[in-house]
Motif scaffolding. Structure first.
Motif, short mmCIF file in Angstrom:
data_model
loop_
_atom_site.label_atom_id
_atom_site.label_comp_id
_atom_site.label_asym_id
_atom_site.label_seq_id
_atom_site.Cartn_x
_atom_site.Cartn_y
_atom_site.Cartn_z
N MET A 100 -11.16 15.37 1.85
CA MET A 100 -12.27 15.03 0.85
C MET A 100 -13.35 13.82 1.30
O MET A 100 -14.14 14.01 1.17
N THR A 101 -12.60 12.64 1.66
CA THR A 101 -13.24 11.55 2.15
C THR A 101 -12.37 10.65 3.36
O THR A 101 -11.24 10.64 2.97
N SER A 131 -9.94 12.15 -12.17
CA SER A 131 -11.11 13.19 -12.21
C SER A 131 -10.95 13.61 -13.93
O SER A 131 -10.04 13.93 -14.49
N TYR A 188 -15.20 12.78 -9.62
CA TYR A 188 -13.96 12.29 -9.03
C TYR A 188 -14.09 10.88 -8.83
O TYR A 188 -15.05 10.64 -8.12
N TYR A 190 -17.39 11.19 -6.57
CA TYR A 190 -17.65 12.43 -5.86
C TYR A 190 -17.84 13.52 -6.95
O TYR A 190 -17.45 13.51 -7.95
N GLU A 191 -18.83 14.49 -6.69
CA GLU A 191 -18.85 15.68 -7.30
C GLU A 191 -18.36 16.93 -6.49
O GLU A 191 -18.79 16.73 -5.13
N LYS A 192 -18.14 17.95 -6.82
CA LYS A 192 -17.69 19.01 -6.31
C LYS A 192 -18.71 20.07 -6.25
O LYS A 192 -19.19 20.66 -7.50
N PHE A 244 -16.75 18.25 -1.42
CA PHE A 244 -16.89 17.09 -2.25
C PHE A 244 -17.80 16.36 -1.73
O PHE A 244 -17.73 15.74 -0.61
N ILE A 245 -19.06 15.82 -2.49
CA ILE A 245 -20.23 15.11 -2.15
C ILE A 245 -19.84 13.62 -2.91
O ILE A 245 -20.04 13.57 -4.08
N ASN A 246 -20.18 12.73 -2.23
CA ASN A 246 -20.27 11.45 -2.57
C ASN A 246 -21.50 11.06 -2.83
O ASN A 246 -22.39 10.53 -2.41
N THR A 247 -21.74 11.23 -4.47
CA THR A 247 -22.96 11.05 -5.23
C THR A 247 -23.40 9.78 -5.45
O THR A 247 -24.64 9.44 -5.78
#
Length: 392
Positions: free
Chosen positions: A150-151, A162, A167, A180-182, A187-190
């Motif tokens: 995930m990271t 979450s 998350y 994070y958003e899926k 999983f993107i670290n927004t």
């Protein structure tokens, strides 16, 4: 109203022995349950569990009376919050970033001090603290090297939480909380919050207050994060604090209704270690339970059936030789030795047990210092520990 709303000064006394009558209220056809109907002895795990189960089963019939749990727009949060998260990826760019992102398999073949296990949206997550990564898989039968990452943009993270939309990860050694958003299974670290206390160590999402809580482990501060119903933009809404825990290493907290329990921590002074029971909304200390020096460096307290299960990392001097797991049916009895040591009986012993989490009817225990036994699963049925399995 909440389960534990305090109405008089007498509540601050150490014992609060009242009765649970909300189940009768439901059976008699009441539309809602209030704190006049559900009152609890917060020194008793059986009362805590009964009240929590009642609240969960009652669902919308339970009147929480908490403003935080009502619908809130992003505009309202933006106007009243302390600050918003720094945006790393704008909402309109998440799909583009996901399209160019490849899922990475775990480069590790084992775990190094895993701290937390959970399941979110059908996926299992393991926070692999000393490998500086969080990994996920749809099955616990998957070899560690086949889990996805995930990271790895964290340094000794401890937990993940979450609400189904975002998350949150506590990036402990960098004093950050990552969001994070899926998107398309990636999983993107927004977003990111910087300068979150000192060594943020434990993060929980509480559905009833619709709030993420992150504990700064050595400053006595509880950071509260929320997003609006119409947006995933995160906001720091409040910082609650317990001054007496400043400079004390406290590893976690446990929320039950309107209460929050803080495990005892190591202070480096001669002050007697103790478990604190506080009001969640204010962190006013409502009750204090002294503990022996041998269990001063607690990790977590978890109410299960008629017992509080407590994982212990060190004694008052910081020695991990004292690491163990105990359970007790009364926090008041710890100083008198009114507890059962269950570590060696069920989990071999010899390591350092850490966080306990629950997925459906199964509990997961992480531990370190014991090769080949870093993640356990077990069940508890009528206070009997069953099906103890060394997962990894």
């Amino acid at each position: 109203m909440h389960i534990f709303n305090r109405k008089t000064k007498s509540f601050f006394q150490n014992k609060f022995l009242l009765t649970l009558t909300a189940s009768m209220a439901l059976l008699s056809g009441c539309d809602t349950i209030t704190d006049e109907q559900v009152q609890i002895d917060y020194s008793s795990p059986s009362s805590v569990v009964e009240a929590a189960n009642l609240r969960d089963s009652a669902g919308s019939a339970y009147d929480t009376g908490n403003a935080d749990s009502t619908s809130t727009s992003e505009e309202e949060l933006a106007a009243t919050s302390l600050k918003s998260a720094d945006v790393l990826v704008a909402k309109e760019d998440i799909q583009t970033v996901a399209d160019s992102t490849e899922v990475q398999y775990n480069p590790q073949t084992d775990l190094s001090v895993p701290t937390f296990v959970t399941q979110i949206d059908g996926l299992y997550f393991i926070v692999d603290c000393y490998h500086n990564e969080i990994i996920y898989s749809d099955s616990l039968d998957t070899y560690i090297s086949n889990w996805s990452v995930m990271t790895s943009d964290v340094t000794q993270a401890h937990t993940i939480a979450s609400d189904g939309d975002v998350y949150l990860v506590d990036d402990t050694e960098n004093n950050r909380v990552l969001v994070y958003e899926k998107c398309d299974g990636k999983f993107i670290n927004t977003q990111v919050f910087n300068e979150i206390g000192n060594r943020p160590h434990y993060t929980v999402y509480d559905n009833w207050t619709d709030t993420f809580y992150t504990w700064s482990s050595t400053t006595g501060e509880l950071y509260c994060f929320r997003h609006g119903d119409d947006s995933n933009q995160m906001y720091l809404t409040e910082i609650r604090s317990i001054e007496r825990l400043n400079s004390t290493y406290v590893r976690s907290f446990t929320i039950v209704g309107d209460l929050i329990y803080f495990v005892s921590g190591v202070t480096g002074t001669t002050t007697t270690a103790s478990i604190l029971c506080c009001d969640l909304s204010t962190l006013d200390v409502l009750a204090e339970y002294a503990v022996p020096d041998s269990m001063a460096g607690m990790v977590q307290i978890t109410p299960i059936d008629d017992y509080f299960y407590i994982t212990i990392s060190t004694d008052a001097t910081g020695s991990q030789d004292a690491a163990t797991i105990i359970r007790t049916n009364s926090l008041e009895g710890l100083m008198a030795g009114d507890y059962e040591d269950i570590y060696a009986t069920y989990f071999i012993g010899g390591g350092t047990p850490y966080y306990i989490s629950k997925v459906d009817d199964t509990y997961f225990l992480t531990e370190h210092r014991l090769a080949g036994h870093s993640v356990w699963s077990f069940n508890v049925v009528d206070n009997e520990i069953q099906n103890v399995i060394s997962v990894y």
